[in-house]
Design an enzyme around this catalytic site. Structure first.
Site, PDB file in Angstrom:
ATOM      1  N   GLU A  93       0.805  -1.224   0.000  1.00 53.89           N
ATOM      2  CA  GLU A  93       0.000   0.000   0.000  1.00 53.89           C
ATOM      3  C   GLU A  93       0.837   1.272   0.000  1.00 53.89           C
ATOM      4  O   GLU A  93       0.293   2.361   0.186  1.00 53.89           O
ATOM      5  CB  GLU A  93      -0.969  -0.008   1.184  1.00 53.89           C
ATOM      6  CG  GLU A  93      -2.113  -0.981   0.965  1.00 53.89           C
ATOM      7  CD  GLU A  93      -3.250  -0.749   1.937  1.00 53.89           C
ATOM      8  OE1 GLU A  93      -4.401  -0.785   1.474  1.00 53.89           O
ATOM      9  OE2 GLU A  93      -3.015  -0.539   3.132  1.00 53.89           O
ATOM     10  N   HIS A 112      -2.228   6.036   6.526  1.00 52.81           N
ATOM     11  CA  HIS A 112      -3.340   5.183   6.107  1.00 52.81           C
ATOM     12  C   HIS A 112      -3.706   4.301   7.288  1.00 52.81           C
ATOM     13  O   HIS A 112      -2.828   3.712   7.914  1.00 52.81           O
ATOM     14  CB  HIS A 112      -2.945   4.337   4.903  1.00 52.81           C
ATOM     15  CG  HIS A 112      -3.945   3.279   4.600  1.00 52.81           C
ATOM     16  ND1 HIS A 112      -5.218   3.580   4.173  1.00 52.81           N
ATOM     17  CD2 HIS A 112      -3.893   1.924   4.712  1.00 52.81           C
ATOM     18  CE1 HIS A 112      -5.902   2.446   4.019  1.00 52.81           C
ATOM     19  NE2 HIS A 112      -5.122   1.443   4.345  1.00 52.81           N
ATOM     20  N   HIS A 182     -12.864  -0.359   3.536  1.00 50.90           N
ATOM     21  CA  HIS A 182     -11.437  -0.521   3.825  1.00 50.90           C
ATOM     22  C   HIS A 182     -10.957   0.341   4.994  1.00 50.90           C
ATOM     23  O   HIS A 182     -10.551  -0.194   6.018  1.00 50.90           O
ATOM     24  CB  HIS A 182     -10.649  -0.202   2.544  1.00 50.90           C
ATOM     25  CG  HIS A 182      -9.179  -0.378   2.680  1.00 50.90           C
ATOM     26  ND1 HIS A 182      -8.340  -0.479   1.595  1.00 50.90           N
ATOM     27  CD2 HIS A 182      -8.359  -0.441   3.757  1.00 50.90           C
ATOM     28  CE1 HIS A 182      -7.087  -0.625   2.003  1.00 50.90           C
ATOM     29  NE2 HIS A 182      -7.076  -0.596   3.316  1.00 50.90           N
TER      30      HIS A 182
HETATM   31 ZN   LIG Z   1      -5.379  -0.537   4.378  1.00 53.68          ZN
END
Ligand SMILES: [Zn+2]
Length: 255
Positions: A93, A112, A182
């Site tokens: 990511e 994140h 998510h």
């Molecule tokens: Zn994530």
């Protein structure tokens, strides 16, 4: 700190410097703070733009944020390629981070996370809105990115340049973007601002959920949200919180 960099020549991204050392230390502090405050658990990550080379960013190897140390911080270019000489596993990511640094020259730090308070707004049609002054630091508008729109059925991990660019487009000029099914991605003009915004964005979500249970939700006006965010993102407020948060993760005897 960064073994093996002493012999490097020129002012490239691997060149050791006090600024680089400070940024690495801030990423470590922010990672531990956000873990301690329940924003990041075993998953989630913090990065910062390279202080001497805006075409690079710094991000830990894959490791739970609470455990991240200076030795875990690696250097990437804005194509998300690893520049540091390391065999460590790296986050798929990182595509989130690189895309935002490419799209937003004003962004210095990115987080994140999948904070539990945010998840109801990533999994329903309820809009996350600023409801109190500190919470307004998440941004007056928090858009929702849905990977279905461009990519259909995926594992929901943002792991390609195309997915990262799509997410960055939805973030636009805002500071927080929700990701359907998510989590959330947050941007800041400094690591401290990013940390403040990530924590109070999640607390805003929590307050909003509780307020809706006890009565009719009363959100801030757009102008209130902007004014409150500007006020709380001054060093006057941010540094006070940073001092407390770092003290908690470092222990009382450390500076
Ligand atoms: Zn994530």
């Amino acid at each position: 700190m960064r073994q093996g960099l002493e012999g490097s020549v020129g002012a490239g991204p691997m060149q050791a410097s006090p600024e680089l050392e400070r940024t690495v230390a801030e990423i470590v502090d922010a990672s531990r703070i956000l873990a301690h405050e329940g924003i990041i658990d075993s998953f989630g990550h913090v990065s910062a733009r390279h202080p001497n080379s805006p075409g690079h960013y710094l991000m830990p190897r894959t490791r739970a944020a609470e455990l991240v140390g200076a030795e875990d911080i690696l250097i990437f270019d804005l194509d998300d390629a690893l520049v540091s000489k390391s065999e460590a596993r790296i986050f798929a990511e990182r595509s989130i981070h690189g895309a935002i640094y490419r799209a937003r020259p004003d962004v210095v730090a990115v987080c994140h996370h999948h904070a539990p308070q945010m998840m109801p707004f990533c999994t329903s049609d309820a809009e996350l809105v600023p409801v109190f002054h500190l919470g307004a630091t998440m941004g007056a508008t928090v858009p929702l990115w849905d990977s279905q729109d461009e990519f259909g059925d995926t594992n929901l991990i943002v792991s390609t340049r195309q997915q990262g660019d799509s997410l960055a487009r939805t973030l636009g000029a805002n500071w927080t973007v929700l990701m359907r099914g998510h989590g959330a991605t947050v941007a800041g003009r400094s690591v401290r601002e990013l940390t403040f915004r990530s924590i109070y964005g999640a607390r805003n979500a929590d307050v909003q959920l509780k307020a809706a249970q006890v009565g009719t939700l009363r959100r801030l006006t757009a102008a209130e949200a902007v004014a409150a965010s500007d006020f709380n993102l001054t060093p006057f407020a941010m540094d006070r919180a940073w001092e407390q948060w770092t003290r908690r993760v470092r222990g009382a005897d450390e500076p």
